[in-house]
Design a protein around this motif. Structure first.
Motif, PDB file in Angstrom:
ATOM      1  N   THR A 139       0.830  -1.200   0.000  1.00  0.00           N
ATOM      2  CA  THR A 139       0.000   0.000   0.000  1.00  0.00           C
ATOM      3  C   THR A 139       0.863   1.248   0.000  1.00  0.00           C
ATOM      4  OG1 THR A 139      -0.136   0.029   2.425  1.00  0.00           O
ATOM      5  CG2 THR A 139      -1.860  -1.169   1.242  1.00  0.00           C
ATOM      6  N   LEU A 140       0.314   2.320  -0.552  1.00  0.00           N
ATOM      7  CA  LEU A 140       0.941   3.639  -0.517  1.00  0.00           C
ATOM      8  C   LEU A 140       0.015   4.554   0.244  1.00  0.00           C
ATOM      9  CD1 LEU A 140       3.108   5.704  -1.454  1.00  0.00           C
ATOM     10  CD2 LEU A 140       1.697   6.075  -3.490  1.00  0.00           C
ATOM     11  N   GLY A 141       0.541   5.232   1.262  1.00  0.00           N
ATOM     12  CA  GLY A 141      -0.321   6.052   2.090  1.00  0.00           C
ATOM     13  C   GLY A 141       0.332   7.332   2.549  1.00  0.00           C
ATOM     14  N   ILE A 142      -0.499   8.288   2.914  1.00  0.00           N
ATOM     15  CA  ILE A 142      -0.043   9.520   3.538  1.00  0.00           C
ATOM     16  C   ILE A 142      -0.415   9.447   5.011  1.00  0.00           C
ATOM     17  CG2 ILE A 142      -2.172  10.770   2.944  1.00  0.00           C
ATOM     18  CD1 ILE A 142      -0.394  13.293   2.707  1.00  0.00           C
ATOM     19  N   HIS A 157       3.663  10.699  19.159  1.00  0.00           N
ATOM     20  CA  HIS A 157       3.006  11.110  17.925  1.00  0.00           C
ATOM     21  C   HIS A 157       1.607  10.504  17.860  1.00  0.00           C
ATOM     22  CE1 HIS A 157       7.015  12.326  16.335  1.00  0.00           C
ATOM     23  NE2 HIS A 157       7.422  11.255  16.991  1.00  0.00           N
ATOM     24  N   ALA A 158       0.708  11.212  17.212  1.00  0.00           N
ATOM     25  CA  ALA A 158      -0.652  10.711  17.007  1.00  0.00           C
ATOM     26  C   ALA A 158      -1.169  11.262  15.688  1.00  0.00           C
ATOM     27  CB  ALA A 158      -1.568  11.114  18.157  1.00  0.00           C
ATOM     28  N   GLY A 159      -1.910  10.447  14.992  1.00  0.00           N
ATOM     29  CA  GLY A 159      -2.461  10.872  13.711  1.00  0.00           C
ATOM     30  C   GLY A 159      -3.176   9.726  13.038  1.00  0.00           C
ATOM     31  N   GLY A 160      -2.925   9.547  11.749  1.00  0.00           N
ATOM     32  CA  GLY A 160      -3.603   8.493  11.013  1.00  0.00           C
ATOM     33  C   GLY A 160      -2.873   8.148   9.730  1.00  0.00           C
ATOM     34  N   ARG A 161      -3.353   7.126   9.073  1.00  0.00           N
ATOM     35  CA  ARG A 161      -2.805   6.681   7.788  1.00  0.00           C
ATOM     36  C   ARG A 161      -3.954   6.495   6.814  1.00  0.00           C
ATOM     37  NH1 ARG A 161       1.364   4.057   5.075  1.00  0.00           N
ATOM     38  NH2 ARG A 161       0.701   2.389   3.659  1.00  0.00           N
ATOM     39  N   ILE A 162      -3.832   7.104   5.641  1.00  0.00           N
ATOM     40  CA  ILE A 162      -4.814   6.982   4.567  1.00  0.00           C
ATOM     41  C   ILE A 162      -4.079   6.379   3.381  1.00  0.00           C
ATOM     42  CG2 ILE A 162      -6.492   8.189   3.134  1.00  0.00           C
ATOM     43  CD1 ILE A 162      -6.434  10.444   5.249  1.00  0.00           C
ATOM     44  N   ALA A 163      -4.464   5.169   2.970  1.00  0.00           N
ATOM     45  CA  ALA A 163      -3.681   4.440   1.979  1.00  0.00           C
ATOM     46  C   ALA A 163      -4.582   3.722   0.992  1.00  0.00           C
ATOM     47  CB  ALA A 163      -2.764   3.433   2.669  1.00  0.00           C
ATOM     48  N   PHE A 164      -4.006   3.412  -0.167  1.00  0.00           N
ATOM     49  CA  PHE A 164      -4.673   2.564  -1.143  1.00  0.00           C
ATOM     50  C   PHE A 164      -3.714   1.464  -1.582  1.00  0.00           C
ATOM     51  CE2 PHE A 164      -2.612   5.872  -3.571  1.00  0.00           C
ATOM     52  CZ  PHE A 164      -2.071   5.209  -4.675  1.00  0.00           C
ATOM     53  N   VAL A 165      -4.285   0.375  -2.076  1.00  0.00           N
ATOM     54  CA  VAL A 165      -3.498  -0.808  -2.412  1.00  0.00           C
ATOM     55  C   VAL A 165      -2.845  -0.628  -3.781  1.00  0.00           C
ATOM     56  CG1 VAL A 165      -3.562  -3.296  -2.799  1.00  0.00           C
ATOM     57  CG2 VAL A 165      -4.989  -2.270  -1.014  1.00  0.00           C
ATOM     58  N   LEU A 166      -1.502  -0.749  -3.810  1.00  0.00           N
ATOM     59  CA  LEU A 166      -0.769  -0.705  -5.069  1.00  0.00           C
ATOM     60  C   LEU A 166      -0.789  -2.061  -5.768  1.00  0.00           C
ATOM     61  CD1 LEU A 166       2.425   1.343  -4.089  1.00  0.00           C
ATOM     62  CD2 LEU A 166       0.469   2.139  -5.428  1.00  0.00           C
ATOM     63  N   SER A 167      -0.574  -3.129  -5.009  1.00  0.00           N
ATOM     64  CA  SER A 167      -0.562  -4.473  -5.578  1.00  0.00           C
ATOM     65  C   SER A 167      -0.911  -5.476  -4.488  1.00  0.00           C
ATOM     66  CB  SER A 167       0.804  -4.807  -6.188  1.00  0.00           C
ATOM     67  OG  SER A 167       1.804  -4.811  -5.181  1.00  0.00           O
ATOM     68  N   SER A 168      -1.367  -6.656  -4.911  1.00  0.00           N
ATOM     69  CA  SER A 168      -1.712  -7.707  -3.950  1.00  0.00           C
ATOM     70  C   SER A 168      -1.649  -9.054  -4.654  1.00  0.00           C
ATOM     71  CB  SER A 168      -3.109  -7.490  -3.374  1.00  0.00           C
ATOM     72  OG  SER A 168      -4.095  -7.633  -4.386  1.00  0.00           O
ATOM     73  N   GLY A 209     -10.356  -1.559  -1.144  1.00  0.00           N
ATOM     74  CA  GLY A 209     -10.791  -0.179  -0.966  1.00  0.00           C
ATOM     75  C   GLY A 209      -9.760   0.665  -0.253  1.00  0.00           C
ATOM     76  N   LEU A 210     -10.137   1.898   0.039  1.00  0.00           N
ATOM     77  CA  LEU A 210      -9.280   2.822   0.766  1.00  0.00           C
ATOM     78  C   LEU A 210      -9.076   2.319   2.189  1.00  0.00           C
ATOM     79  CD1 LEU A 210      -7.931   5.605   0.151  1.00  0.00           C
ATOM     80  CD2 LEU A 210      -9.866   6.649   1.362  1.00  0.00           C
ATOM     81  N   TYR A 238       2.409   2.294  15.512  1.00  0.00           N
ATOM     82  CA  TYR A 238       1.368   1.278  15.385  1.00  0.00           C
ATOM     83  C   TYR A 238       0.152   1.920  14.736  1.00  0.00           C
ATOM     84  CZ  TYR A 238      -2.395  -1.960  16.556  1.00  0.00           C
ATOM     85  OH  TYR A 238      -3.469  -2.810  16.481  1.00  0.00           O
ATOM     86  N   HIS A 239      -0.354   1.303  13.694  1.00  0.00           N
ATOM     87  CA  HIS A 239      -1.625   1.773  13.133  1.00  0.00           C
ATOM     88  C   HIS A 239      -2.589   0.602  13.039  1.00  0.00           C
ATOM     89  CE1 HIS A 239      -0.807   0.242   9.006  1.00  0.00           C
ATOM     90  NE2 HIS A 239       0.435   0.636   9.223  1.00  0.00           N
ATOM     91  N   MET A 240      -3.810   0.865  13.453  1.00  0.00           N
ATOM     92  CA  MET A 240      -4.833  -0.171  13.596  1.00  0.00           C
ATOM     93  C   MET A 240      -5.823  -0.072  12.452  1.00  0.00           C
ATOM     94  SD  MET A 240      -7.434  -0.861  16.785  1.00  0.00           S
ATOM     95  CE  MET A 240      -8.258   0.717  16.571  1.00  0.00           C
ATOM     96  N   GLY A 241      -5.982  -1.164  11.703  1.00  0.00           N
ATOM     97  CA  GLY A 241      -6.934  -1.182  10.605  1.00  0.00           C
ATOM     98  C   GLY A 241      -8.364  -1.131  11.104  1.00  0.00           C
ATOM     99  N   VAL A 242      -9.139  -0.219  10.562  1.00  0.00           N
ATOM    100  CA  VAL A 242     -10.552  -0.094  10.947  1.00  0.00           C
ATOM    101  C   VAL A 242     -11.476  -0.322   9.750  1.00  0.00           C
ATOM    102  CG1 VAL A 242     -10.078   1.452  12.870  1.00  0.00           C
ATOM    103  CG2 VAL A 242     -10.494   2.410  10.598  1.00  0.00           C
ATOM    104  N   MET A 243     -10.899  -0.486   8.552  1.00  0.00           N
ATOM    105  CA  MET A 243     -11.689  -0.733   7.354  1.00  0.00           C
ATOM    106  C   MET A 243     -11.298  -2.082   6.766  1.00  0.00           C
ATOM    107  SD  MET A 243     -11.776   3.047   5.613  1.00  0.00           S
ATOM    108  CE  MET A 243     -13.244   2.618   4.677  1.00  0.00           C
ATOM    109  N   ASN A 244     -12.237  -2.751   6.132  1.00  0.00           N
ATOM    110  CA  ASN A 244     -11.987  -4.069   5.564  1.00  0.00           C
ATOM    111  C   ASN A 244     -11.043  -3.984   4.370  1.00  0.00           C
ATOM    112  OD1 ASN A 244     -13.601  -5.593   7.356  1.00  0.00           O
ATOM    113  ND2 ASN A 244     -15.445  -4.968   6.241  1.00  0.00           N
ATOM    114  N   VAL A 245     -10.239  -5.030   4.221  1.00  0.00           N
ATOM    115  CA  VAL A 245      -9.278  -5.066   3.123  1.00  0.00           C
ATOM    116  C   VAL A 245     -10.003  -5.057   1.787  1.00  0.00           C
ATOM    117  CG1 VAL A 245      -7.527  -6.502   2.011  1.00  0.00           C
ATOM    118  CG2 VAL A 245      -7.487  -6.192   4.488  1.00  0.00           C
TER     119      VAL A 245
END
Length: 299
Positions: A139-142, A157-168, A209-210, A238-245
């Protein structure tokens, strides 16, 4: 007054709770004051590289378009890598805001074990097999982050990660595991399949998805030169996935990352002038040449 009455009056549970709360507030105030007593944070630019432990939590039985009698995959893990570029800017005296552009690999290895009947030398006997699902995502994310200097060079630090799948990619199969080196699957009609592997599928993960994940981390800056413009920074996130792959699934991917960042923190001209000590004017130097004697004219 009885002794027990004195103790109940001056040492009640309520007063003890208030004392503990006051102590916690004092510690928090001390940490905040220490943080803001530090020097002002400067802008930072850099690169980072991490080893990443991928953590998968799931509840599904097969990939779309495949066949499996699996009761369900529930968890899995894998070792991946992460890397990218970063930029951080001062928001307050001990607070910075910034973002990272990060590529992350998240391998997965999910296994579900189930008992079955196997054929060994033409005879049925009890055995077991594994439903296996292996593969990886890139994945590539900001990653927008806020950093707070707690003390010295230690940051949270605290924030988030927004990414999309490049390959799988994935591979799914059923593999006999007991007996270990002998035996084959029994077909639905009771015949010998003559195979120890069945339901083999491979491909790419569909309809990804995103990926949005909350993210936290810590870091510690180690200066590499006297000016503090070059920094070596051990860090962990550490970033915790909250959306389905992928859609129509229950599969969330998280990651625990740790590694090193190299940062460049330039000193602005204004800051450089403020850091230079003020020069004091030098006192005038007295003329050490003795005065000339005047000789009276000879008559």
């Amino acid at each position: 007054m009885p002794a027990h009455a004195y103790r109940s009056r001056y040492h009640s549970p309520r007063s003890s709770a208030l004392s503990r709360a006051a102590l916690v507030c004092a510690l928090i105030l001390c940490v905040v004051c220490t943080a803001f007593a530090q020097d002002t944070i400067r802008a930072r630019y850099g690169l980072f590289g991490h080893a990443a432990v991928a953590i998968h939590n799931a509840d599904f039985s097969r990939m779309p378009g495949t066949q499996s009698c699996c009761a369900g995959f529930t968890s899995g893990s894998g070792i991946g890598l992460a890397g990218g570029a970063l930029a951080e800017f001062p928001l307050a005296q001990a607070v910075s805001v910034g973002a990272r552009l990060a590529v992350l690999t998240q391998p997965f290895n999910m296994i579900s074990t189930e008992p079955t009947l196997v054929l060994v030398a033409g005879e049925e006997q009890n055995g077991a097999f594994e439903h296996r699902l292996t593969g990886s995502m890139m994945t590539l994310g900001i990653e927008p982050l806020i950093g707070v200097r707690v003390f010295n060079s230690f940051y949270v630090h605290a924030g988030g990660r927004i990414a999309f799948v490049l390959s799988s990619s994935y591979e799914q199969s059923d593999v006999l595991t007991l007996p270990e080196r002998t035996g084959t699957f029994v077909n639905t009609d009771g015949s010998d399949s003559r195979k120890r592997t069945r339901n083999e599928f491979a491909g790419t993960i569909p309809e990804t998805g995103l990926q949005i994940s909350p993210m936290i981390g810590i870091s510690y800056e180690l200066p590499l030169n006297a000016e503090g413009t070059l920094l070596l920074v051990p860090e962990a996130f550490y970033h915790m996935g909250v959306m389905n792959v992928y859609s129509d699934s229950t599969w969330k991917a998280s990651s625990l990352r740790a590694g090193i960042a190299f940062k460049w923190s330039p000193v602005s001209r204004k800051q450089s002038q403020l850091d230079e000590p003020a020069t004091q004017p030098e006192p005038p130097i007295a003329d050490a040449t003795p005065p000339k004697e005047t000789v009276p004219p000879v008559i």
